[in-house]
Write an enzyme that holds these catalytic residues in place. Structure first.
Site, short mmCIF file in Angstrom:
data_model
loop_
_atom_site.label_atom_id
_atom_site.label_comp_id
_atom_site.label_asym_id
_atom_site.label_seq_id
_atom_site.Cartn_x
_atom_site.Cartn_y
_atom_site.Cartn_z
N VAL A 207 0.83 -1.21 0.00
CA VAL A 207 0.00 0.00 0.00
C VAL A 207 0.86 1.25 0.00
CG1 VAL A 207 -1.98 -1.04 1.13
CG2 VAL A 207 -0.18 -0.06 2.53
N ALA A 208 2.11 1.10 0.41
CA ALA A 208 3.05 2.24 0.38
C ALA A 208 4.45 1.68 0.28
CB ALA A 208 2.91 3.07 1.65
N ALA A 209 5.29 2.43 -0.40
CA ALA A 209 6.69 2.00 -0.48
C ALA A 209 7.54 3.18 -0.08
CB ALA A 209 7.01 1.57 -1.90
N LEU A 212 13.20 2.69 2.97
CA LEU A 212 13.80 1.53 3.62
C LEU A 212 12.93 0.28 3.53
CD1 LEU A 212 15.15 3.20 6.89
CD2 LEU A 212 16.31 2.87 4.72
N GLY A 213 11.63 0.49 3.36
CA GLY A 213 10.78 -0.70 3.35
C GLY A 213 9.48 -0.41 2.64
N GLN A 214 8.64 -1.45 2.54
CA GLN A 214 7.31 -1.21 1.99
C GLN A 214 6.28 -1.85 2.90
OE1 GLN A 214 8.09 -2.63 -1.90
NE2 GLN A 214 7.16 -4.63 -1.58
N LYS A 230 5.33 -4.00 7.69
CA LYS A 230 6.41 -3.29 7.00
C LYS A 230 7.56 -4.26 6.76
CE LYS A 230 8.83 0.41 8.84
NZ LYS A 230 8.97 1.82 9.19
N ASP A 355 11.57 12.02 13.55
CA ASP A 355 11.36 12.00 12.10
C ASP A 355 9.90 12.30 11.77
OD1 ASP A 355 11.96 11.63 9.45
OD2 ASP A 355 11.86 9.44 9.51
N1 LIG Z 1 0.35 1.52 10.81
C1 LIG Z 1 0.14 2.00 9.58
N2 LIG Z 1 -1.10 2.16 9.12
C2 LIG Z 1 -1.33 2.65 7.87
N3 LIG Z 1 -0.36 2.99 7.00
C3 LIG Z 1 0.90 2.83 7.40
C4 LIG Z 1 1.23 2.33 8.70
N4 LIG Z 1 2.56 2.29 8.81
C5 LIG Z 1 3.05 2.76 7.65
N5 LIG Z 1 2.07 3.09 6.80
C6 LIG Z 1 2.21 3.66 5.44
O1 LIG Z 1 3.47 3.29 4.94
C7 LIG Z 1 4.28 4.46 4.70
C8 LIG Z 1 5.72 4.14 5.02
O2 LIG Z 1 5.84 3.74 6.38
P1 LIG Z 1 7.07 4.17 7.29
O3 LIG Z 1 7.17 5.65 7.24
O4 LIG Z 1 6.91 3.54 8.62
O5 LIG Z 1 8.25 3.48 6.46
P2 LIG Z 1 9.77 3.83 6.40
O6 LIG Z 1 10.43 2.86 5.54
O7 LIG Z 1 10.28 4.01 7.80
O8 LIG Z 1 9.67 5.20 5.68
P3 LIG Z 1 10.59 6.43 5.65
O9 LIG Z 1 11.52 6.20 4.51
O10 LIG Z 1 9.58 7.51 5.40
O11 LIG Z 1 11.26 6.56 6.99
C9 LIG Z 1 3.65 5.53 5.58
O12 LIG Z 1 3.91 6.82 5.08
C10 LIG Z 1 2.18 5.18 5.49
O13 LIG Z 1 1.62 5.65 4.28
#
Ligand SMILES: Nc1ncnc2c1ncn2[C@@H]1O[C@H](COP(=O)(O)OP(=O)(O)OP(=O)(O)O)[C@@H](O)[C@H]1O
Length: 648
Positions: A207-209, A212-214, A230, A355
């Site tokens: 649903v999001a990428a 560092l992760g998706q 994630k 962050d």
């Molecule tokens: N608990 C959650 N519920 C709904 N959507 C989520 C949740 N956790 C993460 N997401 C979605 O996934 C996206 C990426 O999550 P997150 O920011 O935790 O990842 P990351 O790899 O640490 O990202 P970043 O590179 O921004 O630090 C969020 O912006 C959001 O759209």
């Protein structure tokens, strides 16, 4: 192994509205025949669906390239940032090192050359947007280390031109995903169970990428709860280690060539250590638990639950949050909630979300401010908390000598800095801003001006402090995008005033004492302004804190009246009592004085003592103070009864 994927509408409660993510049932990658497992499966060659409009997952290609060159095997298993280990890995791979350095150099070199051509052909303005978009693509292509750097600056509306800001903010959540097949296989490998045992449903695409992760949306089979899963990008540690190694080297060259004050390599090391901590999802889950415990109780703040049992180094499972980005909904009330939550993080518990970029702040469907992504948390030590509060007080009260000392305490200036010179320079930076009134001071402008003017005093912003500033500047940035007049300092000052009036730390009490007395004379105007400001905080705070069984207005009245009588108000009460006692003494004397002169004037003979000589200037000052104290208390009582308590 099959996974039941029923149409989402029938399975999810209406409020989750997950239809956007959970597409109609189709075979999941895990039900397809899988390649035989190896301890380290090769990185993906092609990305799945495209999220960002990037036509290819450049990072996937890059990590595949690293893998082919043997870099990932060792670096991918580093648990923390270990510079000697990283050096040992990459020093043995000079060709890889050289190729990557050339790639970085050539990519940026080309972009700068184009910008130079624009400027000599007078097309800079015309090409501005195009170059900004190109820069975003370049950063994406160069991989997660560069995306992370860009993310760090992308919320700084004060330092980045708007067109770049717009482009760079796309890096926060619109990054091409890697293949779901690899992601599911990683979940199974990390958690040691097949996907369909862990989850009764999971979205067929991320649903999001992010860098560092998706993230996938799923439903836990054990509890039926809707969760976000994630999964870390394969090869991410190896890729980041290599880039850090190169960036460190470049930083050393730049520092020597430009004779910079700042130790750029140390800055990179600090950043790299925190990035490595961010890549350990177990640590992130622990942070999330602590954050929820500390701040989940604040009204209108929502912190998702973490599922530790289903979390590993590279897979994180947490409660799903349904909502929209705060930037999209433009809710000023929630920005205020965010400011209060940030202040509580910084100045009450010292454990803060380091962050809070706009992608990590959501407005839930029931109108709360939800925090996501607990990978980067900061600790704000008590002595720095007090130093920060003192600096704000000295700034607002235009005490620039004291402010110069605060800067040394906070580590912004070296102890050797010439305090008089610094104080003069600070007056130059702040006088104008403060004259406009605290409500008009922009946090972003202030930090920008400060950096420019103080450079010659070896002014530096320690990393802990830049995160603190950032966590407030991000909120100011979000609010400014829809309310240009919003000032975070104006919202923060009431909190700071309340803190200095109620805190029992000897450091803050002596600051308060110093602030309220000048050469032994009590400065009631300062107490007045602190009390009035703090009441504003307490009134608004009662909106934010859950006041069980009380209405907001009664809570506010109670707070205002009971403040000076409460345990927390002990120190202020002592000061007040002292000043009251002085005032009453003076009142006694003055009364006696007027009585004696009244009696003396009626006597048929001359009274031997001159009555007027017994009331001194100090007594008159004390009487004035007494009068103002009484007025102040009655005003506080009145102000404590606001009719407009909710701001929404
Ligand atoms: N608990 C959650 N519920 C709904 N959507 C989520 C949740 N956790 C993460 N997401 C979605 O996934 C996206 C990426 O999550 P997150 O920011 O935790 O990842 P990351 O790899 O640490 O990202 P970043 O590179 O921004 O630090 C969020 O912006 C959001 O759209």
């Amino acid at each position: 192994m099959t996974i039941l994927l029923l149409p989402p509408v029938s399975l999810f409660p209406a409020k989750y509205k997950p239809g956007a993510f959970l597409k109609p049932a189709r075979p999941l990658p895990s039900s397809r025949p899988r390649a035989p497992r190896r301890r380290e499966s090769p990185p993906p060659r092609a990305a799945g669906a495209i999220v960002s409009g990037v036509d290819e997952d450049a990072f996937t290609k890059y990590s595949g390239y690293l893998f082919e060159n043997g870099a990932s095997s060792a670096a991918e298993f580093l648990d923390e940032y270990d510079l000697p280990a990283i050096s040992a890995i990459y020093r043995r791979k000079p060709v890889l090192l050289l190729r990557r350095s050339l790639q970085i150099g050539a990519t940026f070199g080309r972009w700068f050359a184009l910008r130079y051509l624009d400027s000599i052909s007078d097309r800079s303005d015309e090409m501005f947007k195009v170059r900004a978009a190109e820069l975003r693509m370049i950063l994406l292509e160069l991989g997660p280390a560069f995306v992370k750097i860009a993310q760090a600056v992308s919320s700084r509306a004060d330092v980045i031109p708007p067109a770049y800001l717009e482009e760079l903010s796309l890096l926060q959540d619109r990054i091409a995903p890697f293949s779901t097949e690899i992601a599911f296989s990683m979940i199974e490998k990390e958690l040691g169970l097949p996907i369909d045992i862990l989850f009764s449903e999971i979205s067929p695409e991320p649903v999001a990428a992010a860098s560092l992760g998706q993230v996938y949306q799923a439903r836990l089979r054990s509890s039926g709860k809707v969760v976000a899963v994630k999964v870390q990008r394969p090869g991410v540690r190896a890729a980041i280690s290599l880039d850090i190694f190169i960036l460190r080297y470049i930083a050393g060259l730049v520092r020597r060539a430009a004779k910079l004050n700042t130790d750029l390599q140390a800055v990179i090391d600090e950043w790299a250590s925190s990035l490595f901590r961010e890549m350990d999802y177990r640590a992130e889950a622990r942070n999330g638990l602590k954050f929820r415990k500390l701040y989940g109780r604040l009204r209108d703040v929502f912190v998702p639950e973490m599922f530790m049992e289903q979390t590993s180094r590279r897979v994180l499972v947490m409660e799903w949050v349904e909502g929209q980005k705060l930037t999209e909904v433009k809710d000023l009330y929630l920005v205020e909630v965010g400011v209060y939550c940030s202040l509580s993080q910084l100045l009450e518990h010292g454990f803060y979300h380091a962050d809070p970029h706009p992608g990590n702040l959501l407005r839930t469907s029931d109108g709360k401010l939800a925090y996501l992504d607990f990978g980067m948390m900061g600790e704000f030590k008590k002595e720095f908390q007090d130093g920060f509060i003192e600096a704000c007080l000295h700034l607002v009260n235009r005490d620039f000598d004291a402010l110069a000392k605060d800067f040394v305490t906070l580590g912004l200036l070296p102890p050797t800095a010439q305090k008089d010179e610094v104080s003069k320079a600070l007056t130059g930076v702040f006088q104008n801003a403060v004259n406009k009134g605290v409500r008009n001071i922009s946090f972003g402008d202030l930090s920008g001006n400060l950096g420019r003017t103080m450079y010659k005093f070896k002014f530096r912003i320690p990393s802990y402090f830049s995160l603190v500033i950032r966590s407030l500047a991000v909120l100011e940035g979000i609010a400014i995008s829809f309310n240009p007049d919003y000032k975070v300092l104006s919202s923060s000052y009431p909190w700071i005033a309340r803190k200095v009036l109620t805190d029992s730390s000897p450091q803050l009490q002596s600051t308060l004492q110093a602030l309220l007395y000048k050469e032994g004379v009590f400065r009631i105007d300062r107490l007045e302004s602190l009390l009035t400001e703090s009441l504003r905080a307490r009134t608004e705070q009662s909106m934010v804190r859950k006041e069980v069984g009380k209405t907001d207005s009664t809570a506010a009245i109670q707070q205002a009246l009971s403040f000076t009588l409460s345990e927390k108000g002990a120190f202020v009460r002592e000061i007040l009592m002292q000043e009251f006692a002085k005032g009453i003494d003076a009142l006694g004397l003055a009364t006696l004085d007027s009585l004696t002169s009244a009696v003396a004037s009626r006597l048929p003979f001359a009274f031997p003592y001159s009555a007027s000589s017994s009331v001194t200037d100090e007594d008159i000052a004390n009487l004035r103070t007494l009068r103002r104290l009484l007025l102040l208390l009655s005003r506080l009582q009145k102000d404590g009864n606001p009719n407009t308590v909710r701001m929404k």
